[in-house]
Design a protein around this motif. Sequence first.
Motif, PDB file in Angstrom:
ATOM      1  N   SER A  19       0.829  -1.197   0.000  1.00  0.00           N
ATOM      2  CA  SER A  19       0.000   0.000   0.000  1.00  0.00           C
ATOM      3  C   SER A  19       0.860   1.243   0.000  1.00  0.00           C
ATOM      4  O   SER A  19       1.945   1.266   0.572  1.00  0.00           O
ATOM      5  CB  SER A  19      -0.911   0.006   1.239  1.00  0.00           C
ATOM      6  N   LYS A  20       0.373   2.284  -0.645  1.00  0.00           N
ATOM      7  CA  LYS A  20       1.117   3.524  -0.702  1.00  0.00           C
ATOM      8  C   LYS A  20       1.106   4.187   0.660  1.00  0.00           C
ATOM      9  O   LYS A  20       0.070   4.391   1.276  1.00  0.00           O
ATOM     10  CB  LYS A  20       0.483   4.450  -1.755  1.00  0.00           C
ATOM     11  N   ARG A  21       2.284   4.525   1.168  1.00  0.00           N
ATOM     12  CA  ARG A  21       2.387   5.077   2.501  1.00  0.00           C
ATOM     13  C   ARG A  21       1.875   6.515   2.562  1.00  0.00           C
ATOM     14  O   ARG A  21       1.242   6.897   3.516  1.00  0.00           O
ATOM     15  CB  ARG A  21       3.847   5.051   2.972  1.00  0.00           C
ATOM     16  N   GLY A  22       2.168   7.289   1.531  1.00  0.00           N
ATOM     17  CA  GLY A  22       1.776   8.691   1.544  1.00  0.00           C
ATOM     18  C   GLY A  22       2.668   9.481   2.470  1.00  0.00           C
ATOM     19  O   GLY A  22       2.724   9.234   3.669  1.00  0.00           O
ATOM     20  N   TYR A  23       3.417  10.423   1.932  1.00  0.00           N
ATOM     21  CA  TYR A  23       4.326  11.235   2.735  1.00  0.00           C
ATOM     22  C   TYR A  23       3.856  12.672   2.694  1.00  0.00           C
ATOM     23  O   TYR A  23       3.573  13.220   1.646  1.00  0.00           O
ATOM     24  CB  TYR A  23       5.757  11.139   2.181  1.00  0.00           C
ATOM     25  N   HIS A  24       3.743  13.286   3.865  1.00  0.00           N
ATOM     26  CA  HIS A  24       3.307  14.677   3.919  1.00  0.00           C
ATOM     27  C   HIS A  24       4.390  15.542   4.564  1.00  0.00           C
ATOM     28  O   HIS A  24       5.089  16.283   3.901  1.00  0.00           O
ATOM     29  CB  HIS A  24       1.984  14.785   4.687  1.00  0.00           C
ATOM     30  N   HIS A  25       4.545  15.419   5.852  1.00  0.00           N
ATOM     31  CA  HIS A  25       5.580  16.169   6.549  1.00  0.00           C
ATOM     32  C   HIS A  25       6.261  15.232   7.533  1.00  0.00           C
ATOM     33  O   HIS A  25       5.683  14.258   7.991  1.00  0.00           O
ATOM     34  CB  HIS A  25       4.979  17.363   7.304  1.00  0.00           C
ATOM     35  N   GLY A  26       7.494  15.554   7.862  1.00  0.00           N
ATOM     36  CA  GLY A  26       8.195  14.712   8.810  1.00  0.00           C
ATOM     37  C   GLY A  26       9.515  14.234   8.256  1.00  0.00           C
ATOM     38  O   GLY A  26      10.181  14.950   7.501  1.00  0.00           O
ATOM     39  N   ASN A  27       9.884  13.037   8.593  1.00  0.00           N
ATOM     40  CA  ASN A  27      11.192  12.501   8.258  1.00  0.00           C
ATOM     41  C   ASN A  27      11.127  11.710   6.951  1.00  0.00           C
ATOM     42  O   ASN A  27      10.833  10.519   6.955  1.00  0.00           O
ATOM     43  CB  ASN A  27      11.671  11.608   9.420  1.00  0.00           C
TER      44      ASN A  27
ATOM     45  N   VAL B  34       6.109   6.600  -1.136  1.00  0.00           N
ATOM     46  CA  VAL B  34       5.915   7.665  -0.135  1.00  0.00           C
ATOM     47  C   VAL B  34       5.404   8.950  -0.772  1.00  0.00           C
ATOM     48  O   VAL B  34       5.285   9.981  -0.099  1.00  0.00           O
ATOM     49  CB  VAL B  34       7.222   7.932   0.655  1.00  0.00           C
ATOM     50  N   GLY B  35       5.129   8.908  -2.072  1.00  0.00           N
ATOM     51  CA  GLY B  35       4.496  10.042  -2.727  1.00  0.00           C
ATOM     52  C   GLY B  35       5.404  11.200  -3.060  1.00  0.00           C
ATOM     53  O   GLY B  35       4.972  12.356  -3.049  1.00  0.00           O
ATOM     54  N   VAL B  36       6.702  10.914  -3.343  1.00  0.00           N
ATOM     55  CA  VAL B  36       7.619  11.977  -3.746  1.00  0.00           C
ATOM     56  C   VAL B  36       8.224  11.617  -5.091  1.00  0.00           C
ATOM     57  O   VAL B  36       8.089  10.487  -5.579  1.00  0.00           O
ATOM     58  CB  VAL B  36       8.732  12.193  -2.701  1.00  0.00           C
ATOM     59  N   THR B  37       8.925  12.553  -5.690  1.00  0.00           N
ATOM     60  CA  THR B  37       9.581  12.290  -6.966  1.00  0.00           C
ATOM     61  C   THR B  37      10.899  11.561  -6.729  1.00  0.00           C
ATOM     62  O   THR B  37      11.501  11.685  -5.659  1.00  0.00           O
ATOM     63  CB  THR B  37       9.875  13.607  -7.704  1.00  0.00           C
ATOM     64  N   PRO B  38      11.375  10.842  -7.736  1.00  0.00           N
ATOM     65  CA  PRO B  38      12.681  10.181  -7.580  1.00  0.00           C
ATOM     66  C   PRO B  38      13.801  11.153  -7.237  1.00  0.00           C
ATOM     67  O   PRO B  38      14.725  10.797  -6.494  1.00  0.00           O
ATOM     68  CB  PRO B  38      12.896   9.530  -8.949  1.00  0.00           C
ATOM     69  N   ALA B  39      13.706  12.369  -7.741  1.00  0.00           N
ATOM     70  CA  ALA B  39      14.753  13.358  -7.442  1.00  0.00           C
ATOM     71  C   ALA B  39      14.847  13.645  -5.957  1.00  0.00           C
ATOM     72  O   ALA B  39      15.928  13.932  -5.429  1.00  0.00           O
ATOM     73  CB  ALA B  39      14.477  14.643  -8.218  1.00  0.00           C
ATOM     74  N   ALA B  40      13.717  13.559  -5.247  1.00  0.00           N
ATOM     75  CA  ALA B  40      13.715  13.842  -3.812  1.00  0.00           C
ATOM     76  C   ALA B  40      14.535  12.819  -3.039  1.00  0.00           C
ATOM     77  O   ALA B  40      15.095  13.130  -1.981  1.00  0.00           O
ATOM     78  CB  ALA B  40      12.289  13.878  -3.288  1.00  0.00           C
TER      79      ALA B  40
END
Length: 205
Positions: free
Chosen positions: A2-10, A40-46
């Motif tokens: 399942s997609k974790r989903g990243y918003h703020h934090g570590n 985690v919902g970010v781009t590979p560059a991140a």
Amino acid sequence: MSKRGYHHGNLRQALVEAALDLIREKSPQGFTLTEAAKAVGVTPAAVYRHFQGREDLIAECARQGFVIFADLMEHAYQTGQPSALASLEAVGRAYLAFARKYPGHYMAMFESGLSLNANADLCTVANRASAVLERAAQALSRHIPPEKRPPVAMVSAHIWAMSHGVVELYTRGTPGARAPFPAEDLLETGIGIYLRGLGLIPADA
């Protein structure tokens, strides 16, 4: 997965957790940085703001695993006292328990092809775990004259190899896992036979 989903934090730790999920599902060689980033919902560059590449991410998974592993083994060693044999057997059981409870870490540590000697942090924490076995082997050999004692590093390496073999054959869902005996019993019996052969414990221990 399942997609974790990243918003703020570590984000760094979120990527580690995503990688551990992917390692469990696909093996250390079977996933990409893009998949970890997507989880985690970010781009590979991140990802490259925190890790130099996929191997660096796996190395961090392994490092964290070795920290947990060493903590468990040290706790088991202390719990098994005052008997040196009981301490060594407790450490062996901790090895099996770690492999069952933390399969992603275990696979990153032992199945990713990482070179411990090429990574100072990995080497340090791995040595902390092996030092527990060496202390147990040293305690078992105190009653033997120094000139007749087997090398402590050799004994600890053999116990490590035996523990690892039981994990691989009987706790990882492979065909050998259908053994008629519990993995803990197989390991403790094997350790006993080995130690008796070296004269580290009496025949009736």
